[in-house]
Design a protein around this motif. Sequence first.
Motif, mmCIF file in Angstrom:
data_model
loop_
_atom_site.group_PDB
_atom_site.id
_atom_site.type_symbol
_atom_site.label_atom_id
_atom_site.label_comp_id
_atom_site.label_asym_id
_atom_site.label_seq_id
_atom_site.Cartn_x
_atom_site.Cartn_y
_atom_site.Cartn_z
ATOM 1 N N MET A 3 80.180 20.379 -13.027
ATOM 2 C CA MET A 3 80.996 19.605 -12.103
ATOM 3 C C MET A 3 82.317 20.317 -11.868
ATOM 4 S SD MET A 3 82.312 16.468 -14.484
ATOM 5 C CE MET A 3 83.314 15.884 -13.154
ATOM 6 N N SER A 4 83.069 19.876 -10.866
ATOM 7 C CA SER A 4 84.275 20.592 -10.485
ATOM 8 C C SER A 4 85.377 20.400 -11.508
ATOM 9 C CB SER A 4 84.764 20.079 -9.124
ATOM 10 O OG SER A 4 85.233 18.747 -9.241
ATOM 11 N N GLU A 5 86.320 21.362 -11.502
ATOM 12 C CA GLU A 5 87.458 21.278 -12.405
ATOM 13 C C GLU A 5 88.275 20.030 -12.119
ATOM 14 O OE1 GLU A 5 91.514 23.793 -13.478
ATOM 15 O OE2 GLU A 5 89.931 24.705 -12.261
ATOM 16 N N LEU A 6 88.375 19.664 -10.828
ATOM 17 C CA LEU A 6 89.167 18.509 -10.452
ATOM 18 C C LEU A 6 88.735 17.252 -11.185
ATOM 19 C CD1 LEU A 6 91.210 17.016 -8.672
ATOM 20 C CD2 LEU A 6 89.413 16.786 -6.942
ATOM 21 N N PHE A 7 87.436 16.974 -11.187
ATOM 22 C CA PHE A 7 86.976 15.721 -11.761
ATOM 23 C C PHE A 7 86.646 15.838 -13.234
ATOM 24 C CE2 PHE A 7 86.020 15.318 -7.213
ATOM 25 C CZ PHE A 7 86.850 14.251 -6.951
ATOM 26 N N GLY A 8 86.430 17.044 -13.737
ATOM 27 C CA GLY A 8 86.168 17.205 -15.155
ATOM 28 C C GLY A 8 87.454 17.275 -15.939
ATOM 29 N N ASP A 9 88.201 18.382 -15.779
ATOM 30 C CA ASP A 9 89.397 18.616 -16.568
ATOM 31 C C ASP A 9 90.505 17.624 -16.264
ATOM 32 O OD1 ASP A 9 88.018 20.689 -17.594
ATOM 33 O OD2 ASP A 9 89.006 22.239 -16.412
ATOM 34 N N ARG A 10 90.720 17.326 -14.992
ATOM 35 C CA ARG A 10 91.882 16.523 -14.627
ATOM 36 C C ARG A 10 91.662 15.027 -14.741
ATOM 37 N NH1 ARG A 10 94.256 19.551 -9.228
ATOM 38 N NH2 ARG A 10 94.360 21.651 -10.100
ATOM 39 N N ALA A 18 78.735 8.020 -14.878
ATOM 40 C CA ALA A 18 78.766 9.383 -14.347
ATOM 41 C C ALA A 18 80.112 9.666 -13.701
ATOM 42 C CB ALA A 18 77.643 9.575 -13.327
ATOM 43 N N ALA A 19 80.647 10.855 -13.964
ATOM 44 C CA ALA A 19 81.906 11.268 -13.355
ATOM 45 C C ALA A 19 81.775 11.294 -11.837
ATOM 46 C CB ALA A 19 82.303 12.646 -13.875
ATOM 47 N N PRO A 20 82.865 11.035 -11.113
ATOM 48 C CA PRO A 20 82.795 10.995 -9.652
ATOM 49 C C PRO A 20 82.224 12.258 -9.029
ATOM 50 C CG PRO A 20 84.877 10.110 -10.403
ATOM 51 C CD PRO A 20 84.194 10.677 -11.613
ATOM 52 N N GLY A 21 82.502 13.408 -9.621
ATOM 53 C CA GLY A 21 82.026 14.656 -9.034
ATOM 54 C C GLY A 21 80.713 15.152 -9.597
ATOM 55 N N ARG A 71 82.566 17.987 -21.612
ATOM 56 C CA ARG A 71 82.686 18.736 -20.360
ATOM 57 C C ARG A 71 83.258 17.867 -19.246
ATOM 58 N NH1 ARG A 71 77.355 20.872 -19.835
ATOM 59 N NH2 ARG A 71 76.793 19.092 -18.543
ATOM 60 N N GLY A 72 83.255 16.556 -19.462
ATOM 61 C CA GLY A 72 83.790 15.644 -18.458
ATOM 62 C C GLY A 72 82.755 15.065 -17.534
ATOM 63 N N ASP A 73 81.476 15.111 -17.919
ATOM 64 C CA ASP A 73 80.415 14.590 -17.057
ATOM 65 C C ASP A 73 80.294 13.075 -17.126
ATOM 66 O OD1 ASP A 73 79.836 17.173 -16.386
ATOM 67 O OD2 ASP A 73 77.965 17.302 -17.523
ATOM 68 N N TRP A 74 80.673 12.491 -18.271
ATOM 69 C CA TRP A 74 80.473 11.062 -18.499
ATOM 70 C C TRP A 74 81.726 10.420 -19.062
ATOM 71 C CZ3 TRP A 74 75.871 9.304 -16.767
ATOM 72 C CH2 TRP A 74 74.803 10.209 -16.699
ATOM 73 N N ALA A 99 91.039 4.074 -9.101
ATOM 74 C CA ALA A 99 91.334 4.735 -7.828
ATOM 75 C C ALA A 99 90.133 5.503 -7.294
ATOM 76 C CB ALA A 99 92.518 5.691 -7.992
ATOM 77 N N PHE A 100 89.171 5.801 -8.173
ATOM 78 C CA PHE A 100 87.992 6.569 -7.759
ATOM 79 C C PHE A 100 86.784 5.674 -7.478
ATOM 80 C CE2 PHE A 100 90.690 9.560 -9.894
ATOM 81 C CZ PHE A 100 90.539 10.726 -9.164
ATOM 82 N N ALA A 101 86.981 4.357 -7.504
ATOM 83 C CA ALA A 101 85.859 3.428 -7.315
ATOM 84 C C ALA A 101 85.221 3.562 -5.941
ATOM 85 C CB ALA A 101 86.318 1.990 -7.548
ATOM 86 N N THR A 102 85.987 4.036 -4.964
ATOM 87 C CA THR A 102 85.443 4.192 -3.612
ATOM 88 C C THR A 102 85.027 5.629 -3.322
ATOM 89 O OG1 THR A 102 87.694 4.521 -2.746
ATOM 90 C CG2 THR A 102 86.810 2.270 -2.716
ATOM 91 N N PHE A 103 84.964 6.452 -4.352
ATOM 92 C CA PHE A 103 84.541 7.842 -4.183
ATOM 93 C C PHE A 103 83.139 7.876 -3.577
ATOM 94 C CE2 PHE A 103 82.884 11.976 -5.574
ATOM 95 C CZ PHE A 103 83.958 12.806 -5.298
ATOM 96 N N PRO A 104 82.950 8.575 -2.455
ATOM 97 C CA PRO A 104 81.644 8.566 -1.774
ATOM 98 C C PRO A 104 80.590 9.349 -2.528
ATOM 99 C CG PRO A 104 83.102 10.126 -0.701
ATOM 100 C CD PRO A 104 83.935 9.406 -1.728
ATOM 101 N N VAL A 105 79.338 9.047 -2.242
ATOM 102 C CA VAL A 105 78.230 9.792 -2.838
ATOM 103 C C VAL A 105 78.339 11.251 -2.477
ATOM 104 C CG1 VAL A 105 75.720 10.060 -2.896
ATOM 105 C CG2 VAL A 105 76.721 7.777 -2.818
ATOM 106 N N ASP A 106 78.648 11.533 -1.233
ATOM 107 C CA ASP A 106 78.849 12.902 -0.760
ATOM 108 C C ASP A 106 80.316 13.053 -0.406
ATOM 109 O OD1 ASP A 106 78.974 15.355 0.520
ATOM 110 O OD2 ASP A 106 77.086 15.089 1.603
ATOM 111 N N PRO A 107 81.088 13.892 -1.155
ATOM 112 C CA PRO A 107 82.516 14.055 -0.893
ATOM 113 C C PRO A 107 82.825 14.441 0.543
ATOM 114 C CG PRO A 107 81.926 15.100 -2.953
ATOM 115 C CD PRO A 107 80.646 14.708 -2.287
ATOM 116 N N ARG A 108 81.878 15.028 1.250
ATOM 117 C CA ARG A 108 82.096 15.424 2.643
ATOM 118 C C ARG A 108 82.233 14.219 3.546
ATOM 119 N NH1 ARG A 108 77.052 19.434 3.040
ATOM 120 N NH2 ARG A 108 76.186 17.601 1.988
ATOM 121 N N ASP A 109 81.832 13.025 3.034
ATOM 122 C CA ASP A 109 81.969 11.807 3.819
ATOM 123 C C ASP A 109 83.352 11.189 3.694
ATOM 124 O OD1 ASP A 109 79.324 12.047 4.547
ATOM 125 O OD2 ASP A 109 78.595 10.731 2.940
#
Length: 201
Positions: free
Chosen positions: A1-8, A26-29, A155-158, A190-200
């Motif tokens: 997963m990305s550094e943004l959602f794992g590390d931060r 599951a982590a947002p990313g 790793r920040g996955d869960w 704040a991440f509760a509305t994170f979309p399934v596909d970040p491109r959305d």
Amino acid sequence: MSELFGDRLFNALERTDPAPGMLLVAAPGLVAGEFTRSVVFVIEHGETGTFGVNLVARSEVSVDEVMPEWLAITAKPKALYIGGPLSRDTVLCVGVTKNGIDPAGNPQLTRCANRIVYVNGAADPAELATDVDGVRLFAGYAEWAPGQLDEEIARGDWFVAPALPGDILAPGPADLWSDVMRRQPTPLPAFATFPVDPRDN
């Protein structure tokens, strides 16, 4: 997963160890096929590994089609859920007891947390009706080898969170992943509305 959602995000939060009766959120990313936006209820966790069922993956199969004897005590929606990628020919049952019921008094019930119980799939569902508010049936399960889940959490996955009875018997329209995120410590709501596909977004 990305550094943004794992590390931060998840790696910056106070850790809770997985245990029976906890949720793996599951982590947002996290984009890992069937585990994207999943909420896994942990049934067992120990030296031999971890296994549980995904609470959000509902199939199009009605319980009435495959296990009609369980229909009366199955919570709505009365569908078979996909518990995970392993052994989908095996059906597991998780339920919620009625208020005031001690699961220790029924050998078919194993308490996991709160009023949440793991139900013996060989039990007679008619004999459980007086003890449970409802059950959910899962085809298959998710499993981690010893140490594997700890690595994924590090790793920040869960994110590990306590389960509530309402998580097990969530109604069909519910977005359980978002609902669980909203009740967690800041900044997770704040991440509760994170979309399934970040491109959305």
